[in-house]
Write a protein that holds these residues in place. Structure first.
Motif, mmCIF file in Angstrom:
data_model
loop_
_atom_site.group_PDB
_atom_site.id
_atom_site.type_symbol
_atom_site.label_atom_id
_atom_site.label_comp_id
_atom_site.label_asym_id
_atom_site.label_seq_id
_atom_site.Cartn_x
_atom_site.Cartn_y
_atom_site.Cartn_z
ATOM 1 N N GLU A 130 67.163 141.224 44.365
ATOM 2 C CA GLU A 130 66.293 140.177 44.911
ATOM 3 C C GLU A 130 64.869 140.440 44.445
ATOM 4 O O GLU A 130 64.365 141.567 44.537
ATOM 5 C CB GLU A 130 66.353 140.185 46.443
ATOM 6 C CG GLU A 130 65.532 139.072 47.085
ATOM 7 C CD GLU A 130 65.587 139.131 48.602
ATOM 8 O OE1 GLU A 130 66.355 138.350 49.179
ATOM 9 O OE2 GLU A 130 64.873 139.978 49.186
ATOM 10 N N VAL A 131 64.228 139.393 43.930
ATOM 11 C CA VAL A 131 62.864 139.508 43.405
ATOM 12 C C VAL A 131 61.961 138.606 44.229
ATOM 13 O O VAL A 131 62.202 137.391 44.317
ATOM 14 C CB VAL A 131 62.801 139.101 41.912
ATOM 15 C CG1 VAL A 131 61.404 139.334 41.365
ATOM 16 C CG2 VAL A 131 63.836 139.861 41.102
ATOM 17 N N ARG A 132 60.971 139.199 44.839
ATOM 18 C CA ARG A 132 59.952 138.430 45.565
ATOM 19 C C ARG A 132 58.651 138.529 44.778
ATOM 20 O O ARG A 132 58.029 139.593 44.722
ATOM 21 C CB ARG A 132 59.787 138.950 46.990
ATOM 22 C CG ARG A 132 61.031 138.727 47.847
ATOM 23 C CD ARG A 132 60.788 138.983 49.309
ATOM 24 N NE ARG A 132 61.963 138.652 50.105
ATOM 25 C CZ ARG A 132 62.217 137.432 50.587
ATOM 26 N NH1 ARG A 132 61.350 136.448 50.359
ATOM 27 N NH2 ARG A 132 63.313 137.200 51.294
ATOM 28 N N LEU A 133 58.272 137.431 44.198
ATOM 29 C CA LEU A 133 57.115 137.434 43.305
ATOM 30 C C LEU A 133 55.832 137.448 44.118
ATOM 31 O O LEU A 133 55.670 136.664 45.061
ATOM 32 C CB LEU A 133 57.150 136.202 42.402
ATOM 33 C CG LEU A 133 58.441 136.044 41.592
ATOM 34 C CD1 LEU A 133 58.406 134.753 40.798
ATOM 35 C CD2 LEU A 133 58.644 137.223 40.663
ATOM 36 N N PRO A 134 54.899 138.329 43.782
ATOM 37 C CA PRO A 134 53.648 138.423 44.550
ATOM 38 C C PRO A 134 52.769 137.197 44.333
ATOM 39 O O PRO A 134 52.588 136.728 43.215
ATOM 40 C CB PRO A 134 52.990 139.695 44.002
ATOM 41 C CG PRO A 134 53.579 139.860 42.632
ATOM 42 C CD PRO A 134 54.975 139.321 42.700
ATOM 43 N N ILE A 135 52.261 136.678 45.429
ATOM 44 C CA ILE A 135 51.381 135.508 45.342
ATOM 45 C C ILE A 135 49.982 135.935 44.949
ATOM 46 O O ILE A 135 49.312 135.296 44.147
ATOM 47 C CB ILE A 135 51.359 134.761 46.695
ATOM 48 C CG1 ILE A 135 52.769 134.281 47.039
ATOM 49 C CG2 ILE A 135 50.385 133.589 46.673
ATOM 50 C CD1 ILE A 135 52.879 133.645 48.405
ATOM 51 N N ASP A 136 49.493 137.059 45.524
ATOM 52 C CA ASP A 136 48.144 137.534 45.214
ATOM 53 C C ASP A 136 48.116 138.172 43.846
ATOM 54 O O ASP A 136 49.137 138.460 43.240
ATOM 55 C CB ASP A 136 47.687 138.546 46.272
ATOM 56 C CG ASP A 136 47.618 137.902 47.649
ATOM 57 O OD1 ASP A 136 47.357 136.684 47.707
ATOM 58 O OD2 ASP A 136 47.869 138.615 48.641
#
Length: 1313
Positions: free
Chosen positions: A531-537
């Protein structure tokens, strides 16, 4: 070609050079060990690679001879032009000379090299060293003045410029003296003033730039002075820019400067004046520019990194009494946005500017900005706008950016939507590119560079190029690629059994922002999903700004896809432009995400779904195709069920429709051309395009409409891309972008090809184009025109309507076409539906038949002659003639010339058939129409088909109007039918009446005897002996007194061949004739010896005539003989299985009285119904074996007899369901979408046997499966002996074949009571 990315330019002072040779602009630059030569922003002329592997140091162009020189640290390479206006270059010589770092051309093709020493070499004829001088400090830069009388050189970190003056010309001994020009700090750049034209004599002026941000101008002194040049003026670059508003952080100290020579500035101004319309009095910027240009100054342009620019004019250089106004300000502007390097290391912050007057009239000034971070940007604009003091938003337009890799490209991976890609090299260097749309087309822009310390095994691109995932051996890493240098975010270690084969981006049921799932599958079919959660900041130095963010990369689940010992490879499918979402169901209708293939050639398509609630992955095999190709070397699939496969030798390409498990294309290329790459894309409406990559070319294949009537190909080549004209390096990889642009990576370069296609003759014919339309067309528009729905008056649509039992619909189409063409002229538009309501196409065959009956009543009414043709919809031969007269004069916009000829032929044949329709059934009409069309096309030499196909033979075989067909076919050949005519028509295959068959065979024998004036009995021997009429043949021999074989043949034929000795004599003669290759006469003597089987073998093997073998067998022993049974079972059915010919198989089964199998073979492949172990070949899997007309025959035969109903009962509902859907897809691929809709709308499935019969295992009554009570069902179940050698499918022994009289109520129902 739309754009070219020729490779990463070297960060050297002489990495780029420009020049004008014979009126053609040339730009050359060095990239790693290659020399790139270009003529325009998107026009590459040649790439020259140097095998030594050393990086190149400098490049220089001689504008007089056109020679190019480049050097590595130890060798100099000189290239001369060849090929005239092409401007191509070829290697000429190599020069060994110490450590070399700089090059410059002088007069007479003399080349100056600089390194540990300065060396002057002549390249005209035999190379030789004219002069050399050792230097105390190795030269960083050494440049000839424009007249080659002076040389300026400086060393690395040197503050002295050494000026060399040539003292002797033309003598054997070349001598120079020199002097020094002292500078306070390190000299960073030098520039000699250039004259307006080569013959002009001007004083040599040298411009030098120093690390103190000052430009110094050195002018000549007296010719007798020891100091050759003296300081004439100094321009302080820092003080030359004074912003009106001080930006936050204070004023920048960074300065860039370049010189625009007077010749380029004046020429650009002249072009601006020429372009300005007369009478335009409000052009103040141009007026200011003209005033400046009249002073013929050189222009010094000064830039900073905040968007400020100042331009200074320099005139009267060298004048002893210098005035203050000799250096004057031209403009000071703000807001000049240039993509200068940001956050770059110190060595990459330098920018070098080169300029020239552009050749185009729209952009007079061109600037090449060489950024030392690995880019060259082509900037162009109008000179009056560039120097306009008034505020402007855009002064220069970026036409392209030349960049790329330093090493050879190994792999290119794109995003699912095709808007971004990553290219990587063998040394684990990756570049992220984004597709950018410009006014003149699409190009690629470099977004980020990734340098990974570990080996990159697989790559995945997320969020349109903003993030990249790399799979390594033992770990997976996530990188942020939003900046010029990618930043590492996270790494996750893993262990898995087997070797990881792929990295798959998994589709989501609902797209979730900043969330993605990727998976790998190993060679043991084990898998891991992350699972990849892409950083918004933003990410800074690998640390996330902000707190509370979840882990960006974690293991999601593990899964097992089973054990496959034979597994060869697993790879993700090409998304073909589709979005990465799927439905919420995991079924065979879901989009594929991966394909696998085994060493034995079994292709499997896989779909997957992410289960967020259970933290799991659900996988499903959506299709399985047994290709029969052993050890495939390469495969590629799409999410819309197309798969390409390459054999072990990498020379044979096959394309498969994995949904229908059928072969669509097969081609073997030359042995020296090995297939290296396969890439898929599709048009917005789902038409597939395949790019086949070889070493030096890419072949684009487009799918075509299926054409079963002409057995046309399903794929065709529509474009060939050759890169050998630009680079000798083989192609590393290629990939499709969204919108149909193709990116080809070769060496360290990327070539972007647009969608424009230049037409070939073949393509012009297929696309139905006129000569004035021969302009480059859009790739997607071309493919859409080659596919998609056909107009209803297209010959293929009309023919399929005839096969579907819709004669009245065909008549209505042609009558409407007749009405439209009455007032039609060239250039008018013609409605593809001829204004016929779509609902009229969805009528059943029975409804069409009732319309046909009513039309016949009207046609033969007593007052039909008094009514205009348009009032009644009755198609006649006169209407056919009228339409064809119009077609001969006016081109139809939706048809090609060949299609229009084909349409005229079909119309003529429909008119002929309509004349006889009252006296024949639908099957006879089908046969007669295609027989007439075949003879017409054969007379026009527009067909290569030798005989009518088995499809037409089967229609006639099941006709009850065979007497009329025999008469019409005989008339076609003027009553003189020979065997070749009978073979063309298939007559002796479809005639069921044995008496009529033998009578017609005797007519053939008689015609063969009388076809020549000599009347040779040899010509008819086979036919009379097959008829067992030896005495007739003997009588004919008695009259052949002219034949030298008469006496011997008469004596032989007079004997009794029931006796063994005369049979032996006939056999000896037969074998003797075989040795003389008189095969037909040999078969006759085998018949004389009563050896029918041997005669059949001769016809089959030597004469290669299957119809003759069957015909003489039927004539000689009837339809129930053992030889015919053996022939059909041992020869005909295996051949049908090998060829996938279901028409031949259903005919053979019917002849064997296996009518149940005759029905089943219409639905199932032939090889699945035979008890044979051999694997079918590729031909049996070809799409041509799945003719959609089979469903028409299946619907007709399944309710004909008890045996056909029993055969239909063995076809499970799911198989019949798949069969109907598959045929609907075939209609759709043929362009007959309306027929596909009619099929699925009106199809009636048979009922299943009652439940109690299954419980007690009693044989159900097949008539119970009928949804409507039929009038007559013939009871024809075969004897048990007939089941030998076939797959019975669990049939019980049937009762003897008898006719079963129907009930009276059934008869009444059929008549509507």
């Amino acid at each position: 070609m739309r754009a070219v990315l020729p490779g990463k330019p070297q960060a050297k002072l002489q990495a780029v050079c420009i020049g004008l040779y014979k009126g053609k602009r040339l730009i050359a630059y060095i990239s790693s060990n290659s020399l790139v030569v270009l003529a325009a922003a998107d026009e590459i002329l040649q790439t020259i690679y140097h095998d030594e592997g050393e990086g190149l140091e400098a490049v220089a162009l001689d504008e007089v001879s056109g020679k190019l020189a480049t050097c590595s640290s130890s060798k100099v390479y000189v290239y001369r032009p060849y090929g005239g206006d092409k401007g191509m270059l070829k290697g000429a010589l190599k020069v060994n000379d110490g450590v070399i770092s700089t090059l410059s051309w002088g007069n007479g093709e003399e080349l100056l090299t600089g390194g540990n020493s300065l060396t002057l070499i002549t390249t005209n004829g035999n190379q030789s060293v004219l002069w050399t001088n050792r230097l105390a400090n190795p030269a960083k830069l050494a440049l000839f003045s424009y007249d080659a009388s002076l040389i300026a050189s400086t060393g690395r970190y040197d503050r002295l410029v050494k000026v060399w003056r040539r003292l002797s010309y033309g003598s054997d001994e070349v001598r120079f003296d020199f002097t020094y020009l002292s500078h306070p700090t390190i000299v960073t750049a030098m520039h000699w003033r250039r004259p307006c034209h080569r013959e002009q004599t001007i004083e040599n002026v040298l411009y030098t730039l120093c690390a103190d941000s000052k430009l110094r101008i050195w002018a000549p002194t007296s010719a007798h002075d020891l100091q050759m040049l003296q300081l004439w003026a100094v321009i302080d670059l820092r003080e030359s820019i004074k912003p009106r508003h001080l930006p936050p952080g204070g004023q920048s100290s960074t300065r860039f400067a370049f010189i625009i020579d007077s010749r380029d500035f004046t020429l650009a101004t002249e072009r601006a004046v020429q372009r300005t319309p007369k009478g335009d009095q409000e052009h103040h910027a141009l007026e200011h520019l003209i005033e400046v240009a009249n002073r013929s100054p050189e222009v010094c342009v000064v830039l900073d990194d905040r968007g400020n620019m100042s331009a200074w004019g320099i005139e009267n250089v060298g004048c002893k009494s210098r005035k203050t106004t000799d250096i004057f300000n031209i403009a000071h502007i703000e807001g000049l946005k240039l993509p200068l390097p940001k956050d770059a290391v110190e060595d990459e912050q330098y920018v070098q500017f080169l300029n020239f007057c552009a050749d185009q009239s729209e952009a007079e000034l061109t600037i090449l900005a060489h950024y030392f971070d690995g880019r060259i940007e082509w900037l162009e604009g109008r000179v009056e706008e560039f120097f306009d003091p008034s505020p402007r938003k855009k002064r220069l337009a970026s036409k392209c950016v030349w960049s790329g890799h330093a090493g050879p490209i190994k792999k290119i991976v794109r995003t699912a939507a095709g808007g971004a890609l990553v290219s990587r090299t063998n040394d684990n260097e990756g570049l992220v590119w984004k597709q950018k749309t410009r006014p003149d087309g699409t190009t690629l822009v470099r977004q980020s560079a990734v340098k990974v310390p570990e080996h990159i095994h697989r790559t995945c691109v997320l969020n349109e190029g903003d993030f990249v995932i790399f799979l390594h051996h033992g770990s997976i890493s996530l990188w942020d690629a939003r900046n010029t240098r990618a930043v590492h975010i996270a790494t996750c270690n893993y262990e898995i059994r087997g070797k990881p084969l792929c990295l798959i981006l998994l589709p989501e049921v609902e797209p979730v922002a900043k969330l993605a799932h990727v998976a790998t599958i190993s060679s043991d079919m084990k898998g891991i999903a992350w699972e990849v959660r892409l950083p918004i900041d933003e990410i800074t130095n690998g640390i996330l700004n902000g707190a509370g963010f979840e882990c960006p990369l974690r293991e999601f689940t593990r899964f097992d896809l089973g054990t496959q010992d034979d597994l060869c490879f697993v790879l993700p499918v090409d998304p073909a432009g589709s979005v990465v979402t799927i439905s919420g169901f995991v079924d065979t209708f879901a989009r594929d995400v991966a394909i696998s293939y085994t060493h034995s050639g079994v292709l499997r398509s896989w779909t997957a779904k992410v289960d967020h609630e259970d933290q799991d992955m659900h996988w499903l095999v959506t299709s399985t195709v047994e290709t029969g190709i052993d050890n495939p070397s390469l495969a590629s699939g799409t999410s819309i069920r197309k798969t390409a496969l390459v054999d072990a030798q990498k020379t044979e390409l096959t394309i498969w429709d994995s949904r229908g498990a059928q072969l669509e294309y097969k081609e073997r290329f030359e042995t020296q051309e090995m297939i290296q790459d396969l890439d898929w894309t599709s048009t917005p409406d789902g038409q597939s395009i395949l790019a086949v990559g070889f070493a030096h070319r890419v072949l684009l294949l487009s799918q075509l409409r299926y054409d079963y009537l002409n057995a046309g190909p399903a794929w065709a080549s529509i474009r060939e891309i050759r890169i050998q004209d630009f680079t000798p390096h083989p192609i590393g990889d290629s990939i499709w972008l969204s919108g149909g642009n193709l990116v080809v990576g070769a060496g360290n370069q990327l070539f972007v090809y647009d969608k424009k296609i230049n037409f070939t003759e073949e393509l012009i014919s297929d696309l139905r184009l006129k000569s004035h339309q021969l302009v480059p067309k859009d790739l997607f528009n071309v493919v859409t025109r080659l596919n998609g729905p056909l107009p209803i008056f297209h010959p293929q649509f009309l023919a399929q309507c005839v096969l579907s039992g819709k004669p009245m619909l065909v008549q209505r189409i042609l009558i409407n076409l007749h009405k439209k063409l009455k007032f039609f002229s060239d250039g008018d538009k013609l409605d593809s539906f001829l204004e016929i309501p779509l609902g009229d196409f969805l009528t059943t065959a029975d409804e069409d038949q009732s319309q046909s009956i009513r039309a016949k009543i009207r046609e033969h009414s007593s007052y039909i002659d008094f009514i205009d043709d348009d009032e009644f919809d009755v198609f006649t031969e006169s209407i056919a003639v009228s339409i064809n007269e119009k077609l001969a004069r006016i081109p139809i916009p939706q048809l090609s010339g060949q299609e229009q000829i084909h349409l005229a032929g079909i119309i003529e044949c429909v008119g002929t058939v309509e004349k006889h329709r009252r006296s024949m059934d639908d099957n006879a009409s089908r046969y007669l129409l295609f027989f007439k069309e075949y003879t017409l096309r054969k007379s026009q030499a527009t067909t290569e088909q030798a005989n009518l196909s088995w499809r037409e033979i089967v229609w006639a075989f099941h006709s009850d109007s065979q007497e009329i067909l025999v008469d019409l076919v005989s008339r076609q050949f003027q009553g003189k039918m020979l065997w070749e005519h009978a073979r063309e028509s298939g007559m002796f295959m479809w005639m069921r009446d044995l008496s009529a068959l033998r009578a017609q065979f005797e007519v053939i024998a008689r015609n063969h005897y009388t076809r020549t004036d000599a009347k040779n009995p040899i010509d008819c021997s086979l036919y009379y002996l097959a008829l067992k009429k030896k005495n007739v043949l003997l009588g004919l021999w008695r009259m052949a007194s002219w034949n030298h074989e008469q006496a011997a043949t008469r004596r032989l034929l007079s004997n009794n061949f029931q006796e063994p000795r005369w049979r032996t004599a006939a056999l000896k003669n037969a074998y003797a004739l075989l040795g003389k290759h008189r095969f037909e006469y040999a078969a006759a003597f085998f018949l004389l010896a009563d050896c029918l089987k041997d005669a059949v073998n001769v016809c089959w093997n030597q004469l290669n005539d299957i119809q003759l073998a069957i015909a003489i067998t039927r004539v000689h022993e009837g339809d129930s003989g053992p030889i015919l049974k053996e022939l059909l079972e041992e020869r005909v059915l295996p051949q049908a299985a090998r060829e996938g010919n279901r028409w031949l198989a259903t005919w053979a089964f019917w002849m064997l009285n296996r009518r149940d199998m005759a029905v089943r073979t219409l639905v199932s492949p032939v090889y699945t119904l035979l008890d044979r172990t051999e694997s079918p070949g590729l031909e049996a899997r070809l799409f041509l074996s799945n003719d959609p007309a089979l469903v028409v025959l299946y619907r007709q035969l399944r309710e004909k007899t008890l045996q056909t109903l029993r055969g239909a009962s063995k076809i499970s509902p799911i198989i019949e369901w798949d069969f109907i859907l598959h045929n609907a897809r075939l209609y759709d691929r043929m362009g007959c979408d309306l027929l596909a809709l009619e099929l699925v709308r009106n199809w009636e499935f048979l009922r299943q046997p009652p439940e109690q019969t299954r419980v007690f295992k009693t044989a159900p009554d097949p008539r119970l499966m009928l949804r409507r009570r039929s009038s007559l069902v013939v009871a024809d179940l075969p004897n048990p002996e007939m089941l030998s050698g076939m797959k019975t499918g669990g049939l019980s022994n049937p009762p003897p074949s008898v006719f079963e009289e129907p009930e009276a109520s059934s008869l009444l129902d059929s008549f509507g009571f």
